[in-house]
Write a protein that holds these residues in place. Structure first.
Motif, short mmCIF file in Angstrom:
data_model
loop_
_atom_site.label_atom_id
_atom_site.label_comp_id
_atom_site.label_asym_id
_atom_site.label_seq_id
_atom_site.Cartn_x
_atom_site.Cartn_y
_atom_site.Cartn_z
N TYR A 69 0.84 -1.20 0.00
CA TYR A 69 0.00 0.00 0.00
C TYR A 69 0.87 1.25 0.00
O TYR A 69 0.65 2.17 -0.79
CB TYR A 69 -0.95 0.02 1.20
CG TYR A 69 -1.64 1.36 1.29
CD1 TYR A 69 -2.71 1.65 0.46
CD2 TYR A 69 -1.16 2.35 2.14
CE1 TYR A 69 -3.30 2.91 0.49
CE2 TYR A 69 -1.74 3.60 2.17
CZ TYR A 69 -2.82 3.87 1.34
OH TYR A 69 -3.38 5.12 1.36
N LEU B 111 -3.79 -0.14 -6.46
CA LEU B 111 -4.00 0.58 -5.20
C LEU B 111 -5.38 0.26 -4.63
O LEU B 111 -5.53 0.03 -3.43
CB LEU B 111 -3.82 2.08 -5.42
CG LEU B 111 -3.83 2.97 -4.19
CD1 LEU B 111 -2.77 2.54 -3.18
CD2 LEU B 111 -3.62 4.42 -4.59
N SER C 7 1.68 6.70 -6.66
CA SER C 7 0.52 7.39 -7.22
C SER C 7 0.60 8.90 -7.00
O SER C 7 0.04 9.67 -7.76
CB SER C 7 -0.78 6.85 -6.61
OG SER C 7 -0.93 7.28 -5.27
N SER D 247 0.92 3.89 -2.95
CA SER D 247 0.44 5.22 -2.59
C SER D 247 1.49 6.28 -2.93
O SER D 247 1.16 7.34 -3.48
CB SER D 247 0.09 5.27 -1.11
OG SER D 247 -0.40 6.52 -0.75
#
Length: 68
Positions: A16, A36, A23, A20
């Protein structure tokens, strides 16, 4: 309630956090967005929560409890 193995939680949290961070640095490509969303869903399911913030807190608390 069944509890996820700490190694599974560690891996999910790492995935994650990696997705994250990626992104936020890159435009959210459809593949990245889907991965995600998948890891977010899996974190929620494995922690018995419905919101990402609660899932992250529960996973971290479980890992902290098993570390000591």
């Amino acid at each position: 309630m069944l509890l996820a193995h700490p190694a599974v939680l560690r891996e999910l949290l790492a995935r994650y956090e990696s997705l994250s961070a990626a992104s936020q640095e890159l435009a959210l490509a459809p593949d990245l967005k889907r991965r995600l969303e998948d890891v977010t869903y899996t974190l929620c399911v494995t922690t018995g929560t419905r919101q990402l913030e609660h899932a992250l807190a529960a996973a971290r608390a479980r890992l902290a409890a098993t570390a000591g």
